[in-house]
Scaffold this motif. Structure first.
Motif, short mmCIF file in Angstrom:
data_model
loop_
_atom_site.label_atom_id
_atom_site.label_comp_id
_atom_site.label_asym_id
_atom_site.label_seq_id
_atom_site.Cartn_x
_atom_site.Cartn_y
_atom_site.Cartn_z
N ALA A 187 9.53 7.13 34.07
CA ALA A 187 9.11 8.40 34.68
C ALA A 187 7.78 8.21 35.41
N GLY A 188 6.89 7.44 34.80
CA GLY A 188 5.60 7.16 35.44
C GLY A 188 5.76 6.38 36.73
N ASP A 189 6.85 5.60 36.80
CA ASP A 189 7.12 4.81 38.01
C ASP A 189 7.92 5.60 39.04
N GLY A 190 8.15 6.89 38.76
CA GLY A 190 8.80 7.73 39.77
C GLY A 190 10.31 7.90 39.61
N TRP A 191 10.86 7.37 38.53
CA TRP A 191 12.29 7.57 38.29
C TRP A 191 12.55 8.99 37.80
N ASP A 192 13.72 9.52 38.09
CA ASP A 192 14.22 10.69 37.39
C ASP A 192 14.83 10.18 36.09
N VAL A 193 14.40 10.73 34.97
CA VAL A 193 14.80 10.15 33.69
C VAL A 193 15.57 11.16 32.85
N LEU A 194 16.74 10.73 32.41
CA LEU A 194 17.53 11.51 31.47
C LEU A 194 17.24 10.97 30.08
N LEU A 242 11.67 14.49 33.94
CA LEU A 242 12.50 14.07 32.81
C LEU A 242 13.29 15.26 32.31
N LYS A 243 14.49 14.97 31.86
CA LYS A 243 15.35 16.03 31.34
C LYS A 243 16.09 15.51 30.12
N ALA A 244 16.16 16.33 29.08
CA ALA A 244 16.86 15.91 27.87
C ALA A 244 18.37 15.99 28.08
N VAL A 245 19.06 15.04 27.50
CA VAL A 245 20.53 15.04 27.51
C VAL A 245 20.99 14.80 26.08
N GLU A 246 21.76 15.74 25.55
CA GLU A 246 22.26 15.57 24.18
C GLU A 246 23.35 14.51 24.19
N LEU A 247 23.11 13.42 23.49
CA LEU A 247 24.06 12.30 23.55
C LEU A 247 24.04 11.52 22.24
N ASP A 248 25.15 11.62 21.51
CA ASP A 248 25.36 10.83 20.30
C ASP A 248 26.26 9.67 20.69
N VAL A 249 25.74 8.46 20.60
CA VAL A 249 26.48 7.31 21.12
C VAL A 249 27.71 6.97 20.27
N THR A 250 27.81 7.59 19.08
CA THR A 250 28.98 7.30 18.24
C THR A 250 30.12 8.30 18.50
#
Ligand code: NAP
Length: 275
Positions: free
Chosen positions: A45-52, A76-84
């Motif tokens: 995010a500090g480097d200018g990326w849009d971050v999920l 930055l934006k939160a994304v609800e993600l359970d990898v299982t």
């Protein structure tokens, strides 16, 4: 419409079209609500990326995204993600597709360690540390841009040297296919995590390294680079207070995977390591 909040412009909602117009690249990091994943999110995010900011708990994810927006002034934006969970990955894919978001960097960071030490934790460990990255990668692949990077966060504990000879040969075999790897890992779980020479955590990361090599080959036609990066032993909830490396140092080792031109390798602190 799925949008990024921009604290830099008062009450401005940066539309996804802006992301697609080449203004900023988008990274999705799993398990980014704390630890190394959170620091990777902070750096990008500090480097200018849009971050999920991937988080299996929505509130923890939103709190992390808020914290990081404040720290970095980034998007930055939160994304609800359970990898299982297949359903969770599918829901994220739908959300991103509906928001016309494409991924330039996927960081498969989410992982667990302690469960590997108890017998009924073997399945959870493999499910999270190996099948998690596979599930997320395949589920989001239609949204991953050609030329993107996929970074799988691995561990020195997944070194082939820790496995017995037969499984070392199995995982390092260049002819090993994704389906065969998955079948072997189901066998490992059914066998209670015994017989490979190391615990389920080590096996999960050794298999993740093999998966990285396999996916790098599969995705080469799309110029998607797939690498595994080891952060080293880092002071996080997982690594503990006695670990020698700061979270900043560990995350930097992971971020290398986001920008490298290499593919199919295992790296620590920017150097290829023979795991
Ligand atoms: P950590 O502080 O324990 O954080 C782990 C993160 O993974 C948390 O955000 C956690 O979410 C998330 N997570 C766990 N299961 C998940 C699931 N099913 N779905 C989505 N997220 C899940 O660990 P860390 O030290 O930052 O480790 C990050 C990565 O680095 C892991 O892959 C780990 O194996 C690897 N690594 C760490 C070290 C080290 O010394 N720390 C060394 C080598 C490799 P919750 O907050 O919801 O639990």
């Amino acid at each position: 419409m799925y949008t990024f909040d921009s604290p830099k412009v008062y009450k401005c909602r940066v539309k996804i079209e802006a992301v697609d117009s080449g203004v900023a690249k988008t990274a999705l990091i799993t398990g980014a609500n704390r630890g190394i994943g959170q620091q990777v999110a902070r750096v990008l995010a500090g480097d200018g990326w849009d971050v999920l900011v991937g988080s299996r708990d929505r509130q923890n994810g939103e709190a992390a995204a808020r914290r990081l927006r404040k720290d970095t002034g980034g998007r930055l934006k939160a994304v609800e993600l359970d990898v299982t969970s297949d359903a969770s990955v599918a829901a994220v894919a739908t959300k991103l597709r509906d928001g016309a978001i494409r991924i330039d960097a996927l960081v498969n960071n989410a992982g667990i360690y302690g469960d590997a030490r108890v017998r009924d934790g073997v399945a959870r460990t493999i499910e999270t540390n190996l099948f998690g990255p596979l599930r997320v990668t395949l589920g989001l692949l239609p949204l991953v841009r050609d030329g993107a990077t996929i970074t799988n966060v691995t561990s020195g504990l997944g070194a082939l040297a820790n496995l017995d000879e037969a499984h070392r040969r199995l995982l390092s075999d260049p002819a090993l296919t994704r389906d065969a790897l998955v079948a072997h890992m189901h066998d490992f779980v059914r066998g209670g995590g015994e017989g490979w020479g190391t615990d389920a955590y080590g096996v999960s990361k050794a298999a993740l390294n093999a998966l990285t090599r396999i996916l790098a080959g599969e995705l080469a036609p799309r110029h998607i680079r797939v690498n595994a990066t080891c952060p080293g032993w880092v002071r996080t909830d997982m690594g503990g207070r006695g670990a020698p490396l700061s979270v900043e140092r560990g995350a930097a080792s992971v971020v290398f995977g986001v920008t490298t031109t290499e593919t199919g390798g295992v790296f620590r602190h920017g150097a290829r390591i023979g795991l």
